[in-house]
Design a protein around this motif. Sequence first.
Motif, PDB file in Angstrom:
ATOM      1  N   GLU A 438       0.838  -1.190   0.000  1.00 15.24           N
ATOM      2  CA  GLU A 438       0.000   0.000   0.000  1.00 15.24           C
ATOM      3  C   GLU A 438       0.876   1.244   0.000  1.00 15.24           C
ATOM      4  OE1 GLU A 438      -2.568  -0.284   3.306  1.00 15.24           O
ATOM      5  OE2 GLU A 438      -3.502  -2.171   2.663  1.00 15.24           O
ATOM      6  N   GLU A 439       0.298   2.333  -0.436  1.00 18.44           N
ATOM      7  CA  GLU A 439       1.062   3.565  -0.578  1.00 18.44           C
ATOM      8  C   GLU A 439       1.611   4.016   0.769  1.00 18.44           C
ATOM      9  OE1 GLU A 439       0.553   8.070  -2.422  1.00 18.44           O
ATOM     10  OE2 GLU A 439      -1.115   6.630  -2.458  1.00 18.44           O
ATOM     11  N   GLY A 440       2.951   4.178   0.810  1.00 23.46           N
ATOM     12  CA  GLY A 440       3.591   4.657   2.027  1.00 23.46           C
ATOM     13  C   GLY A 440       3.872   3.578   3.048  1.00 23.46           C
ATOM     14  N   LYS A 441       3.536   2.335   2.769  1.00 22.10           N
ATOM     15  CA  LYS A 441       3.741   1.256   3.730  1.00 22.10           C
ATOM     16  C   LYS A 441       4.926   0.406   3.310  1.00 22.10           C
ATOM     17  CE  LYS A 441       1.386  -2.591   6.016  1.00 22.10           C
ATOM     18  NZ  LYS A 441       0.122  -3.373   6.087  1.00 22.10           N
ATOM     19  N   ILE A 442       5.839   0.156   4.250  1.00 22.31           N
ATOM     20  CA  ILE A 442       7.025  -0.643   3.984  1.00 22.31           C
ATOM     21  C   ILE A 442       6.771  -2.062   4.488  1.00 22.31           C
ATOM     22  CG2 ILE A 442       9.488  -0.921   4.405  1.00 22.31           C
ATOM     23  CD1 ILE A 442       9.670   2.073   4.827  1.00 22.31           C
ATOM     24  N   LEU A 443       7.034  -3.032   3.653  1.00 23.74           N
ATOM     25  CA  LEU A 443       6.798  -4.431   4.007  1.00 23.74           C
ATOM     26  C   LEU A 443       8.082  -5.075   4.507  1.00 23.74           C
ATOM     27  CD1 LEU A 443       4.567  -5.490   0.972  1.00 23.74           C
ATOM     28  CD2 LEU A 443       3.844  -4.651   3.213  1.00 23.74           C
ATOM     29  N   TYR A 444       7.932  -5.999   5.459  1.00 25.03           N
ATOM     30  CA  TYR A 444       9.061  -6.700   6.034  1.00 25.03           C
ATOM     31  C   TYR A 444       8.774  -8.201   6.047  1.00 25.03           C
ATOM     32  CZ  TYR A 444      10.295  -2.026   7.774  1.00 25.03           C
ATOM     33  OH  TYR A 444      10.608  -0.699   7.864  1.00 25.03           O
TER      34      TYR A 444
END
Length: 916
Positions: A438-444
């Motif tokens: 999603e926009e602006g969300k960083i995945l880990y």
Amino acid sequence: MKIVLQNVLWLLFFVAYQYFCLASESVTIGILFNEGSHQSEIALNSTLHKKNTFDQKAFFKSNVLQISNFDSFEASKTLCGMLEADYGIAAVIGLESPTRAILESICNHFEVPYIMTSWRPPTRKQTDTVFNFFPEAELFAQALAEIVKSLQWGSFVIIYETEEGLIRMQEILKLQDYKRNSKQNNILVKQLGPGNDHRSLLKEIKNATENNIILDCKTEHILPILQQAKDQNLLSLHNNYLLTSLDAHTLDYGELDTTANITTIRLFDYNTDDFKNTIRRWELSPFDYYSKRISLEPNQIKTETVLFYDALLHLTDSINDLMYTEKSITPNPINCFEQTKSKNGYIFAAYMKERKPSLSLSGPLKFDDNGNRIHFNIHVVDILDNQVIADWYASNSSLVLRRSSNDTEFAAVANLQKILVNVSSRIGEPYLKYRESEEGKILYGNDRYEGYSMDLIQEVANIIGFRFEFHLAEDKEYGKWDEKKKKWTGLVGDLLERKAQLAVCDLTITHQRREVVDFSMPFMTLGISILYKKEEKKDINMFAFLDPFSVSVWIYTATLYLIISVVLYFISRMTPGDWENPHPCDENPEELENIWDIKNCLWLTLGSIMTQGCDILPKGISSRMAVSMWWFFSLIMTSSYTANLAAFLTKDRMEPTIDGAEALSKQTKIKYGVVDGGSTMAFFRDSNFSTYQRMWTNMLATRPSVFEKNNNDGVKRVQAPKGQYAFLMESTQIEYEIETKCDLKQVGSSLDTKSYGIAMPMNSPYRSAINKAILKLQESGKLNDLKNKWWKEKRKDPSCENFDVEEKSDSAELALANVGGVFFVLGVGIAIAVMLAIFEFLWNVRSVSVEEHLTYWEALKVELKFACNVWITKKRTKPVISESSSSSSHKSDKTDDKSMIHSFLQSAGSFMNLNN
């Protein structure tokens, strides 16, 4: 007050004890201790106290001396001093010492029973008075080999500290016939170097990608070596260790914090009640009352202490037995520099060999003629759960497994659940791809990826109950042997280098990979097939029948048609032969007529070039000559057109087509290739089938190279606008590509059958659990659901199921589009003819109205009525405009009806040949 009373009671008991014991015959036993023998000292005091308290035949004394571990001369002096004592020595018990050989030789020479408790190399030398309570060397080596075989290790490394350790491994080394420089050697032998730092050796083993290690070293060196192995990532879940030290159970492995499978061996089971009671008696020995007591834990008792206790017990019991038979074994002093020997030593030693002990902590006891212990049991123990998993019995040389396969699997799953399982994979749709965030969300972590592989491992993890995390292989390859680097790359390399416990993607199970890693049962079955581009749709040319001739030829032909018609018209008017008598009955006609007007000339030339002929023909010599030349021209042009038309309409079918590997291999226009270094490449390289060998040779010789780095590059090359290229790849990947890429197709059937599996390190204990999980997913239909999900449901591009792509027929039939122009010309021509007919009809109506002095509409009405009456075949010169009365009209109708009936009967009679 209680303590004082207890002390007084113990003193009185000791005095009474001395009084009664002095009445018995005193027997002295020589004990040679070394440093760190505190446990054996406790066992000595407790055992002698018990024997002197409850046995009345002999009073046992001990002559305990410390012996040098490094100076053989000093050790021999210590032993000789013990033998020269005034009271003599009945027998000598010596613990483990590098100087044991000289001590054994001295006692055997003077026929003094010498009892050992440590490993001794195999020997054929006759030793009548020497006993060894440690297992006989060859049997011990055989036991180790049977244990290694039971572990089912395909390959392993032996790490030994001393040459004696290598002798103990002799039977293990016989498990494989060693061949110099052979890749099939599955046993590596490495010796620990001097010093305490062995990281270089362990790193070498790590680079050899070996998971199974047999470690033979001193007990005190085990934990430091394992800690260094942990630093080298050699102590993870898929590493297996066998420790040959019989005291390995005394160590605390908790500080290692490892899930590696560590197996040890021991001669006794310290969990039995007899063992625990014996240790408790050692703790209550009165000789240690005034000293600082230490608590003895059963799992901390060393093998040397247990063997020393069994030797001491067996020795004292044998002496008491001889006392009861009134046989004297009174020892005599021995001078090492004289020829004096023990008086009763030989007899005593022979009796000890034959006597069956009533009790021993180390299991069954039996000796051969040389005093070697040939009856004993070895317990195989898993350190992590402290469970005996197998027992080896020397009496019948058999290994009995205690732990069932289910127990082994349960233990492996328990270890797997303790760690975060690293799963190695690679990006490649639909198996694994990056998740759109999603926009602006960083995945880990695992949130970064999605795909078939992720869902598959998630389902397996849910069944087994472990946690996992996906990591991408650094070189993004499946796994192949790099000859330059001398190592495996890709996912297989991650497993061998201990970077991952599992590896999953579209990884094919091959025999080369199977030699270095394990695979689960297949979760997908497939085969090699051919990906090729569909024939492109060409623009529909309704006037394809014009293609055989160029535009200029058509223009020249049409112009020539008009010119020849005009020329023929003038020739026919000039030649006398084409002027004819209009009335054949009149022999002398006043006028001659010529039928070759411009209309008939145009009709003759047209009929000729259409190969249909004409109902009238020229009669003059010159006109016939002109028509003949025109016929010859028409013949050539018509034949050329017909031949070229067939070629032009079928020229697309002359292009090379492929329907399988056989057709592909027999042509050279269409190039074909595979992924460089993949399993498909290995299939063609190693195949013995002539077709595939020919294809492999052609691929190697083709320039530019037909090998691609990955499947995506191969698909793009197939889709290239001008390139004629076929790509050989797995059928499942082809299914995925053609699902949305409607310009591609699969050609032919599969060339072979192969499978995808989850890879793991060799001999992984959790392989069975993963196999069961995959089988469960297969039976429940979950694997098929996952495939449908990622092959169809999760696709962004529209499916090609309803995409209408016209496939070219393999037959020689022409489609409507190829000859549609002919139908068009026919339709246009008929339409023009109808329009001309209507024009002629209307013009004729005008002529009738003028000649008969009628209005145009009256004449039109009469002519239309006549034209619509299809039964009338004859027409009056002048039309009947009106009748005088209705009767006339009725009569005329009757006449017309009669005429119609007469015409019908006449036609029927003619058809039935009745007119004759």
